[in-house]
Motif scaffolding. Structure first.
Motif, PDB file in Angstrom:
ATOM      1  N   PRO A  67       0.713  -1.399  -0.075  1.00 30.75           N
ATOM      2  CA  PRO A  67      -0.117   0.037   0.107  1.00 30.75           C
ATOM      3  C   PRO A  67       0.843   1.412  -0.050  1.00 30.75           C
ATOM      4  CG  PRO A  67      -0.853  -1.577   1.433  1.00 30.75           C
ATOM      5  CD  PRO A  67       0.354  -2.151   1.041  1.00 30.75           C
ATOM      6  N   ASN A  68       2.136   1.128   0.606  1.00 29.59           N
ATOM      7  CA  ASN A  68       3.070   2.412   0.711  1.00 29.59           C
ATOM      8  C   ASN A  68       4.180   2.503  -0.300  1.00 29.59           C
ATOM      9  OD1 ASN A  68       1.050   3.206   2.808  1.00 29.59           O
ATOM     10  ND2 ASN A  68       2.364   2.208   4.216  1.00 29.59           N
ATOM     11  N   GLY A  69       4.258   1.259  -0.911  1.00 25.49           N
ATOM     12  CA  GLY A  69       5.374   1.217  -1.692  1.00 25.49           C
ATOM     13  C   GLY A  69       5.805  -0.007  -2.334  1.00 25.49           C
ATOM     14  N   HIS A  70       6.977  -0.774  -1.989  1.00 21.63           N
ATOM     15  CA  HIS A  70       7.236  -1.678  -2.228  1.00 21.63           C
ATOM     16  C   HIS A  70       8.179  -2.679  -1.470  1.00 21.63           C
ATOM     17  CE1 HIS A  70       6.715  -3.150  -6.632  1.00 21.63           C
ATOM     18  NE2 HIS A  70       7.412  -4.173  -6.576  1.00 21.63           N
ATOM     19  N   ARG A  71       7.893  -4.071  -1.635  1.00 16.75           N
ATOM     20  CA  ARG A  71       8.687  -4.907  -0.650  1.00 16.75           C
ATOM     21  C   ARG A  71       9.424  -5.954  -1.590  1.00 16.75           C
ATOM     22  NH1 ARG A  71       7.478  -7.120   4.736  1.00 16.75           N
ATOM     23  NH2 ARG A  71       8.338  -8.962   4.912  1.00 16.75           N
ATOM     24  N   PHE A  72      10.767  -5.963  -1.172  1.00 20.13           N
ATOM     25  CA  PHE A  72      11.548  -7.116  -1.757  1.00 20.13           C
ATOM     26  C   PHE A  72      12.136  -8.085  -0.918  1.00 20.13           C
ATOM     27  CE2 PHE A  72      12.071  -3.021  -3.446  1.00 20.13           C
ATOM     28  CZ  PHE A  72      11.661  -3.253  -4.917  1.00 20.13           C
ATOM     29  N   GLU A  73      12.151  -9.387  -1.270  1.00 12.09           N
ATOM     30  CA  GLU A  73      12.769 -10.417  -0.591  1.00 12.09           C
ATOM     31  C   GLU A  73      13.989 -10.929  -1.511  1.00 12.09           C
ATOM     32  OE1 GLU A  73       9.988 -13.529   0.437  1.00 12.09           O
ATOM     33  OE2 GLU A  73       8.971 -12.317   1.853  1.00 12.09           O
ATOM     34  N   ILE A  74      15.360 -10.797  -0.934  1.00 12.30           N
ATOM     35  CA  ILE A  74      16.626 -11.133  -1.453  1.00 12.30           C
ATOM     36  C   ILE A  74      17.274 -12.189  -0.689  1.00 12.30           C
ATOM     37  CG2 ILE A  74      18.828  -9.950  -2.346  1.00 12.30           C
ATOM     38  CD1 ILE A  74      17.170  -7.058  -2.393  1.00 12.30           C
TER      39      ILE A  74
END
Length: 77
Positions: A67-74
């Motif tokens: 909802p507020n941006g982006h989420r990454f799993e690295i």
């Protein structure tokens, strides 16, 4: 390794190129195979984080809009 136990690296509010630079620095201090969860609000991070992973050999497990941006799993190479 479980992503659920991982505390997200909060880079919300930072503008390009800071999210990718801070992500690269954090990954450099981690052990190979460790997971880093990054949260950003910079729209360019979608391109920059994916490029960082490709360039440095890390695995981008997921990239999802929040909802507020982006989420990454690295996963570190």
């Amino acid at each position: 390794m479980s992503a659920a136990s991982e505390q997200p690296y909060d880079l919300k509010g930072l503008k390009c190129p800071l999210p990718v630079l801070k992500t690269r620095k954090r990954l450099a201090s981690m052990q190979s195979g460790a997971m880093l969860v990054v949260e950003t609000t910079d729209p360019l991070a979608v391109i920059d984080i994916a490029h960082l992973c490709q360039e440095d050999g890390h695995t981008l497990v997921s990239s999802e809009k929040t909802p507020n941006g982006h989420r990454f799993e690295i996963i570190k190479a």
